[in-house]
Design a protein around this motif. Structure first.
Motif, short mmCIF file in Angstrom:
data_model
loop_
_atom_site.label_atom_id
_atom_site.label_comp_id
_atom_site.label_asym_id
_atom_site.label_seq_id
_atom_site.Cartn_x
_atom_site.Cartn_y
_atom_site.Cartn_z
N LEU A 29 139.03 56.04 84.56
CA LEU A 29 139.95 55.08 83.96
C LEU A 29 141.22 54.88 84.79
CD1 LEU A 29 139.61 56.11 80.22
CD2 LEU A 29 139.08 53.85 81.18
N HIS A 30 141.60 55.89 85.55
CA HIS A 30 142.84 55.81 86.32
C HIS A 30 142.78 54.65 87.32
CE1 HIS A 30 146.63 57.22 87.82
NE2 HIS A 30 146.16 57.18 89.05
N ASP A 31 143.75 53.76 87.25
CA ASP A 31 143.83 52.58 88.11
C ASP A 31 142.63 51.65 87.97
OD1 ASP A 31 146.34 53.24 89.11
OD2 ASP A 31 145.51 54.38 90.78
N ASN A 32 141.94 51.71 86.84
CA ASN A 32 140.79 50.84 86.58
C ASN A 32 141.31 49.52 86.02
OD1 ASN A 32 138.55 49.53 85.36
ND2 ASN A 32 137.51 51.48 85.06
N THR A 33 141.05 48.43 86.72
CA THR A 33 141.52 47.12 86.29
C THR A 33 140.40 46.26 85.71
OG1 THR A 33 141.20 46.18 88.50
CG2 THR A 33 143.38 47.09 88.01
N ALA A 34 139.22 46.85 85.51
CA ALA A 34 138.05 46.10 85.06
C ALA A 34 138.01 45.88 83.54
CB ALA A 34 136.77 46.79 85.50
N HIS A 35 138.87 46.53 82.78
CA HIS A 35 138.86 46.42 81.32
C HIS A 35 137.47 46.75 80.78
CE1 HIS A 35 142.12 43.87 82.82
NE2 HIS A 35 142.76 44.19 81.71
N PRO A 36 136.97 47.96 81.06
CA PRO A 36 135.58 48.27 80.70
C PRO A 36 135.37 48.41 79.20
CG PRO A 36 136.71 50.25 81.42
CD PRO A 36 137.66 49.10 81.65
N THR A 37 134.13 48.18 78.79
CA THR A 37 133.70 48.55 77.44
C THR A 37 133.32 50.02 77.49
OG1 THR A 37 131.37 48.05 77.84
CG2 THR A 37 132.75 46.24 77.00
N ALA A 38 133.15 50.64 76.34
CA ALA A 38 132.71 52.03 76.31
C ALA A 38 131.34 52.16 76.98
CB ALA A 38 132.65 52.54 74.88
N GLU A 39 130.50 51.17 76.77
CA GLU A 39 129.14 51.21 77.32
C GLU A 39 129.15 51.11 78.85
OE1 GLU A 39 130.08 49.36 74.71
OE2 GLU A 39 128.90 50.25 73.09
N THR A 40 129.98 50.22 79.40
CA THR A 40 130.01 50.11 80.86
C THR A 40 130.63 51.35 81.49
OG1 THR A 40 132.06 48.82 80.80
CG2 THR A 40 130.01 47.59 80.92
N LEU A 41 131.62 51.93 80.82
CA LEU A 41 132.21 53.17 81.32
C LEU A 41 131.18 54.30 81.27
CD1 LEU A 41 134.86 54.32 82.43
CD2 LEU A 41 135.47 54.92 80.09
N TYR A 42 130.40 54.33 80.21
CA TYR A 42 129.33 55.31 80.07
C TYR A 42 128.30 55.18 81.20
CZ TYR A 42 125.03 57.44 78.34
OH TYR A 42 123.86 58.17 78.24
N GLU A 43 127.91 53.94 81.52
CA GLU A 43 126.93 53.71 82.59
C GLU A 43 127.41 54.26 83.92
OE1 GLU A 43 126.09 49.51 82.62
OE2 GLU A 43 125.27 49.57 80.59
N VAL A 44 128.70 54.14 84.20
CA VAL A 44 129.26 54.68 85.45
C VAL A 44 129.32 56.20 85.35
CG1 VAL A 44 131.30 54.76 86.92
CG2 VAL A 44 130.57 52.58 85.93
N ALA A 45 129.78 56.71 84.22
CA ALA A 45 129.96 58.16 84.06
C ALA A 45 128.64 58.92 84.12
CB ALA A 45 130.67 58.45 82.74
N VAL A 46 127.59 58.36 83.52
CA VAL A 46 126.31 59.07 83.45
C VAL A 46 125.67 59.20 84.84
CG1 VAL A 46 124.70 57.15 82.97
CG2 VAL A 46 124.33 59.40 81.92
N ARG A 47 126.04 58.33 85.77
CA ARG A 47 125.52 58.46 87.14
C ARG A 47 126.14 59.68 87.83
NH1 ARG A 47 125.63 52.52 87.19
NH2 ARG A 47 127.70 52.53 88.13
N GLU A 48 127.37 60.00 87.48
CA GLU A 48 128.03 61.16 88.07
C GLU A 48 127.76 62.44 87.29
OE1 GLU A 48 132.07 61.13 89.46
OE2 GLU A 48 132.04 58.94 89.65
N MET A 49 127.58 62.29 85.99
CA MET A 49 127.38 63.45 85.12
C MET A 49 126.30 63.09 84.10
SD MET A 49 130.29 65.48 82.93
CE MET A 49 131.20 65.96 84.38
#
Length: 147
Positions: A29-49
């Motif tokens: 989220l830090h310096d994230n300017t994309a205004h993500p939904t919870a679902e899009t943030l989840y999609e990015v997070a699950v690739r790392e964890m």
């Protein structure tokens, strides 16, 4: 939004658990300017964890919003979006691709608005809509004609 390290301290001060999953979300989220939904943030997070859950994402976003560390915004597109920019600002949304950007309105307190007689306005959110520069530059596909 505060830095990931500052958010760790803020969570601890609030008596909230600081887990590796939450630390990942703070970083995403830090310096994230994309205004993500919870679902899009989840999609990015699950690739790392891979073990992170959507529930953890939602709970962390809810906690951050309650602490005033990010804004939950409704731009009329269905799912709530999350904005780490807590400065006073507004948004512009592309009707074609859904891109969301922050915009700043000079002298917003001085804008004349009809129909507010008797209201004690506490805040205002302006959402501009149209086409982003990329979509304006991309020619639309011609309509398919039926024979």
């Amino acid at each position: 939004m505060k830095s990931p390290d500052q958010l760790v301290l803020a969570f601890r001060e609030a008596g909230l658990k600081v887990t590796p999953q939450r630390q990942l979300l703070f970083r995403l989220l830090h310096d994230n300017t994309a205004h993500p939904t919870a679902e899009t943030l989840y999609e990015v997070a699950v690739r790392e964890m891979p073990g992170i859950s959507l529930r953890t994402v939602y709970q962390t976003l809810t906690d951050l919003a309650a602490m005033g560390e990010l804004q939950q915004i409704d731009l009329g597109g269905g799912a709530a979006r999350f904005d780490p920019n807590v400065d006073d600002h507004h948004h512009v949304v592309c009707d074609s691709c859904g891109d969301v950007r922050d915009v700043y309105v000079a002298n917003a307190d001085e804008i004349s608005v009809a129909g507010l007689a008797g209201f004690s306005v506490q805040s205002a959110r302006i959402v501009f809509s149209g086409k982003c520069p990329t979509c304006v530059a991309t020619p639309a596909a011609p309509p398919v004609r039926k024979k």
